[in-house]
Design an enzyme around this catalytic site. Structure first.
Site, PDB file in Angstrom:
ATOM      1  NE  ARG A 108      43.789  38.143  37.308  1.00 17.67           N
ATOM      2  CZ  ARG A 108      42.661  38.521  37.572  1.00 17.67           C
ATOM      3  NH1 ARG A 108      41.907  39.229  36.559  1.00 17.67           N
ATOM      4  NH2 ARG A 108      41.872  38.158  38.349  1.00 17.67           N
ATOM      5  CG  HIS A 135      40.254  33.464  40.077  1.00 17.94           C
ATOM      6  ND1 HIS A 135      41.118  33.919  40.954  1.00 17.94           N
ATOM      7  CD2 HIS A 135      39.378  34.229  39.898  1.00 17.94           C
ATOM      8  CE1 HIS A 135      40.868  35.426  40.960  1.00 17.94           C
ATOM      9  NE2 HIS A 135      39.801  35.534  40.471  1.00 17.94           N
ATOM     10  CD  GLN A 138      36.153  35.615  42.811  1.00 16.89           C
ATOM     11  OE1 GLN A 138      36.823  36.338  42.324  1.00 16.89           O
ATOM     12  NE2 GLN A 138      35.022  35.780  43.651  1.00 16.89           N
ATOM     13  CG  ASP A 223      33.258  33.479  35.782  1.00 14.50           C
ATOM     14  OD1 ASP A 223      33.169  34.623  35.575  1.00 14.50           O
ATOM     15  OD2 ASP A 223      34.321  33.010  35.583  1.00 14.50           O
ATOM     16  CB  CYS A 262      34.281  35.685  40.362  1.00 15.48           C
ATOM     17  SG  CYS A 262      34.170  35.535  38.514  1.00 15.48           S
ATOM     18  NE  ARG A 290      39.469  37.615  44.995  1.00 10.32           N
ATOM     19  CZ  ARG A 290      39.649  37.873  43.770  1.00 10.32           C
ATOM     20  NH1 ARG A 290      38.963  38.427  43.057  1.00 10.32           N
ATOM     21  NH2 ARG A 290      41.095  38.112  43.358  1.00 10.32           N
TER      22      ARG A 290
HETATM   23  N1   CP Z   1      36.911  38.407  39.973  1.00 13.84           N
HETATM   24  C1   CP Z   1      38.020  38.900  39.724  1.00 13.84           C
HETATM   25  O1   CP Z   1      39.123  38.314  39.786  1.00 13.84           O
HETATM   26  O2   CP Z   1      37.937  40.182  39.235  1.00 13.84           O
HETATM   27  P1   CP Z   1      39.285  40.907  38.483  1.00 13.84           P
HETATM   28  O3   CP Z   1      39.474  40.161  36.999  1.00 13.84           O
HETATM   29  O4   CP Z   1      38.631  42.436  38.336  1.00 13.84           O
HETATM   30  O5   CP Z   1      40.584  41.019  39.253  1.00 13.84           O
HETATM   31  N1  NVA Z   2      36.518  33.004  34.430  1.00 12.86           N
HETATM   32  C1  NVA Z   2      36.965  34.453  34.224  1.00 12.86           C
HETATM   33  C2  NVA Z   2      37.266  35.063  35.616  1.00 12.86           C
HETATM   34  C3  NVA Z   2      37.453  36.577  35.904  1.00 12.86           C
HETATM   35  C4  NVA Z   2      37.732  37.168  37.194  1.00 12.86           C
HETATM   36  C5  NVA Z   2      38.209  34.848  33.640  1.00 12.86           C
HETATM   37  O1  NVA Z   2      39.118  33.930  33.603  1.00 12.86           O
HETATM   38  O2  NVA Z   2      38.090  35.856  32.685  1.00 12.86           O
END
Ligand code: CP
Ligand code: NVA
Length: 306
Positions: A108, A135, A138, A223, A262, A290
């Protein structure tokens, strides 16, 4: 060849469909089992997954850890700030070292380019666990959730309401490969990246009117308006006024439309309590999925290496 999972559009339609079908099958096969019991085929037996986090995470962190255990393997988890990566060790050198120690790496990252750089030199599969650009894990879970409740995604209309962000980009990437239509409604200054939009082709349309996007749609997705790394909170809240998903907006969708997010959600901003806690919301199934979707991703990554 090493199979990386960096973005949905890098997969063939056949591979993407195969990953989704495997996710559905793995979920069905272990109904009622304790979370720690490995799947019968244990495709990651003896394998180690490294997870590197430059940003916060709840779902991605726990679901990947549960996923690799259910595939018969194990995980090593690190926050990038605790690694030499956080003190400036080059991404490529980190990739070379981890490639000697583990069998796959999930990252990440703040910058999508860093994940691409990592994958260019990694000799083990690299999985994108969210970047500023996309992502992909997701939206596999999202599509799996839609299919569980409403049947095959092909031919469906999905309305994305809010920020044209990383999750939105991955939805765009999936639309032409899986044959669904995506309508994106966002304020003019917060539209998806034009390169990503182009990848959607005729499968994706763009508007600034949430009602136009949602009209008759099978799925409504939103989101946060302020993703990790976005600094302009007040400015964004102002720009996104009128883009919140509430009961009124859901009424404009198809009578059996479902709602996805998400998570984490900012209740009272992009979605009301009534919608996220209401009968059309599938967000908890979406979060659970997930695990199942990522198991299919990891099994796909490992299947090339034997
Ligand atoms: N939706 C998602 O990726 O959640 P987290 O940021 O908690 O991993
Ligand atoms: N768009 C959000 C998704 C979190 C899972 C972010 O990048 O923070």
């Amino acid at each position: 060849m090493t199979r990386h999972f960096l973005d949905i559009h890098r997969l063939s339609a056949e591979d993407l469909r195969g990953v989704l079908d495997d996710a559905h099958a793995r979920k069905a096969a272990r109904k009622g089992w304790p979370q720690g019991r490995p799947d019968a085929d244990a495709p990651a037996k003896d394998r180690v997954l490294a997870m590197v986090f430059e940003k916060n995470s709840t779902r991605t962190r726990f679901s990947f850890d549960a996923a690799i255990r259910q595939l018969g393997g194990s995980a090593i988890i690190a926050n990038a700030g605790d690694m030499q990566l956080g003190r400036g060790e080059p991404v490529e050198d980190t990739a070379r070292v981890l490639s000697r120690m583990v069998d796959a790496v999930m990252i990440r990252a703040n910058s999508h380019e860093d994940v691409e750089r990592f994958a260019r030199v990694s000799t083990v599969p690299v999985v994108n666990g969210l970047t500023d650009r996309s992502h992909p894990c997701q939206i596999l879970a999202d599509i799996m959730t839609i299919e569980e409740h409403r049947g095959p995604i092909a031919g469906k209309t999905v309305a994305w309401v809010g920020d044209g962000n990383n999750v939105c980009h991955s939805f765009i990437h999936a639309a032409p490969l899986l044959g669904f239509h995506l309508r994106v409604a966002c304020p003019p200054d917060y539209h998806p990246d034009l390169h990503d939009l182009a990848k959607g082709g005729d499968s994706v349309s763009l508007t600034s009117d949430p009602r136009e996007a949602v009209a008759g749609a099978d799925v409504v997705v939103t989101d946060t308006w302020v993703s990790m790394g976005d600094g302009d909170y007040e400015e964004r809240l102002e720009a996104f006024e009128g883009y919140g998903v509430d009961d009124g907006l859901m009424e404009a969708a198809a009578p059996d439309a479902v709602f996805l997010h998400c998570l984490p959600a900012h209740r009272g901003e992009e979605v009301t309590d009534a919608v996220i806690d209401g009968p059309r919301s599938l967000v908890w199934d979406e979060a659970e999925n997930r695990i199942h979707a990522q198991k299919a991703v990891l099994a796909w990554c490992f299947s090339e290496r034997d």
